[in-house]
Design an enzyme around this catalytic site. Sequence first.
Site, PDB file in Angstrom:
ATOM      1  N   ARG A  16       4.135   7.411  -0.203  1.00  0.00           N
ATOM      2  CA  ARG A  16       3.803   5.990  -0.156  1.00  0.00           C
ATOM      3  C   ARG A  16       2.279   5.832  -0.104  1.00  0.00           C
ATOM      4  O   ARG A  16       1.564   6.797   0.118  1.00  0.00           O
ATOM      5  CB  ARG A  16       4.475   5.304   1.037  1.00  0.00           C
ATOM      6  CG  ARG A  16       4.310   6.038   2.374  1.00  0.00           C
ATOM      7  CD  ARG A  16       4.255   5.120   3.532  1.00  0.00           C
ATOM      8  NE  ARG A  16       3.137   4.204   3.407  1.00  0.00           N
ATOM      9  CZ  ARG A  16       1.866   4.526   3.661  1.00  0.00           C
ATOM     10  NH1 ARG A  16       1.519   5.737   4.067  1.00  0.00           N
ATOM     11  NH2 ARG A  16       0.894   3.631   3.519  1.00  0.00           N
ATOM     12  N   GLY A  17       1.843   4.572  -0.282  1.00  0.00           N
ATOM     13  CA  GLY A  17       0.404   4.310  -0.373  1.00  0.00           C
ATOM     14  C   GLY A  17       0.026   4.434  -1.845  1.00  0.00           C
ATOM     15  O   GLY A  17       0.381   5.427  -2.508  1.00  0.00           O
ATOM     16  N   ALA A  18      -0.681   3.430  -2.341  1.00  0.00           N
ATOM     17  CA  ALA A  18      -0.896   3.326  -3.792  1.00  0.00           C
ATOM     18  C   ALA A  18      -1.594   4.541  -4.411  1.00  0.00           C
ATOM     19  O   ALA A  18      -1.238   4.968  -5.515  1.00  0.00           O
ATOM     20  CB  ALA A  18      -1.692   2.060  -4.082  1.00  0.00           C
ATOM     21  N   GLY A  19      -2.570   5.098  -3.726  1.00  0.00           N
ATOM     22  CA  GLY A  19      -3.298   6.246  -4.276  1.00  0.00           C
ATOM     23  C   GLY A  19      -2.407   7.479  -4.348  1.00  0.00           C
ATOM     24  O   GLY A  19      -2.368   8.184  -5.365  1.00  0.00           O
ATOM     25  N   ARG A  59       8.823   1.566  -7.664  1.00  0.00           N
ATOM     26  CA  ARG A  59       8.279   0.481  -6.829  1.00  0.00           C
ATOM     27  C   ARG A  59       7.436  -0.409  -7.743  1.00  0.00           C
ATOM     28  O   ARG A  59       6.615   0.091  -8.507  1.00  0.00           O
ATOM     29  CB  ARG A  59       7.437   1.037  -5.668  1.00  0.00           C
ATOM     30  CG  ARG A  59       8.278   1.790  -4.640  1.00  0.00           C
ATOM     31  CD  ARG A  59       7.484   2.094  -3.384  1.00  0.00           C
ATOM     32  NE  ARG A  59       7.362   0.931  -2.523  1.00  0.00           N
ATOM     33  CZ  ARG A  59       6.567   0.902  -1.444  1.00  0.00           C
ATOM     34  NH1 ARG A  59       5.829   1.945  -1.127  1.00  0.00           N
ATOM     35  NH2 ARG A  59       6.506  -0.193  -0.695  1.00  0.00           N
ATOM     36  N   CYS A 125      -1.989  -1.692   8.020  1.00  0.00           N
ATOM     37  CA  CYS A 125      -1.201  -0.727   7.245  1.00  0.00           C
ATOM     38  C   CYS A 125      -1.866   0.648   7.282  1.00  0.00           C
ATOM     39  O   CYS A 125      -2.647   0.949   8.193  1.00  0.00           O
ATOM     40  CB  CYS A 125      -0.958  -1.192   5.823  1.00  0.00           C
ATOM     41  SG  CYS A 125       0.402  -0.256   5.032  1.00  0.00           S
ATOM     42  N   ASP A 194      -3.014  -2.521  -3.073  1.00  0.00           N
ATOM     43  CA  ASP A 194      -2.023  -2.026  -4.042  1.00  0.00           C
ATOM     44  C   ASP A 194      -2.344  -2.543  -5.436  1.00  0.00           C
ATOM     45  O   ASP A 194      -1.973  -1.930  -6.433  1.00  0.00           O
ATOM     46  CB  ASP A 194      -0.613  -2.442  -3.626  1.00  0.00           C
ATOM     47  CG  ASP A 194      -0.159  -1.592  -2.457  1.00  0.00           C
ATOM     48  OD1 ASP A 194      -0.493  -1.943  -1.311  1.00  0.00           O
ATOM     49  OD2 ASP A 194       0.485  -0.558  -2.709  1.00  0.00           O
ATOM     50  N   ASN A 204      -1.785  -6.499  -1.046  1.00  0.00           N
ATOM     51  CA  ASN A 204      -1.707  -5.368  -0.108  1.00  0.00           C
ATOM     52  C   ASN A 204      -0.534  -5.617   0.840  1.00  0.00           C
ATOM     53  O   ASN A 204       0.170  -6.637   0.740  1.00  0.00           O
ATOM     54  CB  ASN A 204      -3.033  -5.217   0.648  1.00  0.00           C
ATOM     55  CG  ASN A 204      -3.118  -3.917   1.430  1.00  0.00           C
ATOM     56  OD1 ASN A 204      -2.824  -2.841   0.882  1.00  0.00           O
ATOM     57  ND2 ASN A 204      -3.489  -3.976   2.689  1.00  0.00           N
ATOM     58  N   LYS A 230      -6.695   0.645  -9.136  1.00  0.00           N
ATOM     59  CA  LYS A 230      -5.851  -0.330  -8.433  1.00  0.00           C
ATOM     60  C   LYS A 230      -6.019  -1.717  -9.059  1.00  0.00           C
ATOM     61  O   LYS A 230      -5.377  -2.677  -8.656  1.00  0.00           O
ATOM     62  CB  LYS A 230      -6.241  -0.402  -6.955  1.00  0.00           C
ATOM     63  CG  LYS A 230      -6.337   0.939  -6.231  1.00  0.00           C
ATOM     64  CD  LYS A 230      -5.133   1.253  -5.447  1.00  0.00           C
ATOM     65  CE  LYS A 230      -5.157   2.583  -4.736  1.00  0.00           C
ATOM     66  NZ  LYS A 230      -5.896   2.628  -3.485  1.00  0.00           N
TER      67      LYS A 230
HETATM   68  C1  RUB Z   1       0.806   0.788   1.554  1.00  0.00           C
HETATM   69  C2  RUB Z   1      -0.314  -0.207   1.510  1.00  0.00           C
HETATM   70  C3  RUB Z   1      -1.712   0.344   1.453  1.00  0.00           C
HETATM   71  C4  RUB Z   1      -2.154   0.431  -0.029  1.00  0.00           C
HETATM   72  C5  RUB Z   1      -3.462   1.193  -0.179  1.00  0.00           C
HETATM   73  O1  RUB Z   1       2.065   0.172   1.413  1.00  0.00           O
HETATM   74  O2  RUB Z   1      -0.123  -1.401   1.439  1.00  0.00           O
HETATM   75  O3  RUB Z   1      -2.597  -0.494   2.135  1.00  0.00           O
HETATM   76  O4  RUB Z   1      -1.178   1.095  -0.789  1.00  0.00           O
HETATM   77  O5  RUB Z   1      -3.288   2.510   0.294  1.00  0.00           O
HETATM   78  P1  RUB Z   1       3.390   1.104   1.448  1.00  0.00           P
HETATM   79  P2  RUB Z   1      -4.178   3.723  -0.251  1.00  0.00           P
HETATM   80  O6  RUB Z   1       3.371   1.841   2.727  1.00  0.00           O
HETATM   81  O7  RUB Z   1       4.515   0.119   1.333  1.00  0.00           O
HETATM   82  O8  RUB Z   1       3.307   2.010   0.233  1.00  0.00           O
HETATM   83  O9  RUB Z   1      -5.587   3.360   0.038  1.00  0.00           O
HETATM   84  O10 RUB Z   1      -3.699   4.909   0.548  1.00  0.00           O
HETATM   85  O11 RUB Z   1      -3.922   3.871  -1.720  1.00  0.00           O
END
Ligand code: RUB
Length: 320
Positions: A16-19, A59, A125, A194, A204, A230
């Site tokens: 999880r997390g966009a990156g 997703r 988050c 995101d 986000n 992003k």
């Molecule tokens: C994660 C979320 C993060 C972004 C950026 O949502 O909202 O703030 O994805 O994260 P989820 P990053 O937990 O539902 O995936 O900076 O790690 O890409």
Amino acid sequence: MIVPETANKIKSMEIRGAGRIARAVAEALRDHALAVQAPAPAAFREEMERAASTLLATRPTAVSLPNAVHIVLADLGHAKTTEEARADVVQRADDFIRSSQHAVEQIAQFGASHIRDGDTILTHCNSEAALGCIIEAHRQGKEIEVFATEVRPRNQGLITIRTLNDAGIKTNFIVDSAVRSFINDVDLVIVGADAVTVNGAVVNKIGTAQVAHSAREARVNMVVAAETYKFAPRTILGELIRIEERPGSEVLPDEIARTLPLVTVRNPAFDVTPAEYVDLIVTEKGAIPPQMAYVIIRDYLGWGIDEFHTPFGPAGFNCE
Ligand code: RUB
């Protein structure tokens, strides 16, 4: 990692997390390309497009996912042999993964320069880009303190406080609804993204818009840490970012919900913060006001109107 396995892990939020999602997708496409048996480039392309569709269906909100797919498969149509196509996908995937990791490090450097010695920072988050800035500021010797939200319903705040604790950073853990009560103790809000739309709106984790609202009311600066992948090219065409709505059981257990037939649980996973509530977006190419989102899309995602008709969206991404 093979494609269905990665797709399941993204769907179940193990990844999880966009990156991280973007890098996992690039890795899965690379491994799939290495495994595909296809004598002709057209069959290879079909196989890769099928894999891409499986990954794209996991997703809907993080635009890093379709951007990563597009970057990795950008040249698929031009290869003359399967081996050429395979080598191109592998090369592009490896380049993307490397550039994504480099982007996060670069954002940490730029973002840390916006954090002053003695600052208290609020984050919401779990964003590796946002945390990178905070941890880098601490590494530079700045005395900082953090407020981290719980992040209902999936509690991503727990990952955040563990990371901050391990980094040696003093942290206050609060429920999401306590943000307004503490915002006057905060000097700066830093969150991830995101998706960033062409008009500078930031998509986000659900609750980010409320955090931004409180920050604006208290005159606290709101910084978004977001890699250029992003940013959402198709928003130029008026396409909206789809907000993922997840199962109600994440909010209210089914056994309770069953006893309340008139109650519907709504569980949107993300929300939209308008550009007016964002002071700065820190990308790996530098910090910009949200109103400059179009420039990032044009210069770093290389959009061109003819290219919007490829199966995966705009072509010509510039993956350094
Ligand atoms: C994660 C979320 C993060 C972004 C950026 O949502 O909202 O703030 O994805 O994260 P989820 P990053 O937990 O539902 O995936 O900076 O790690 O890409």
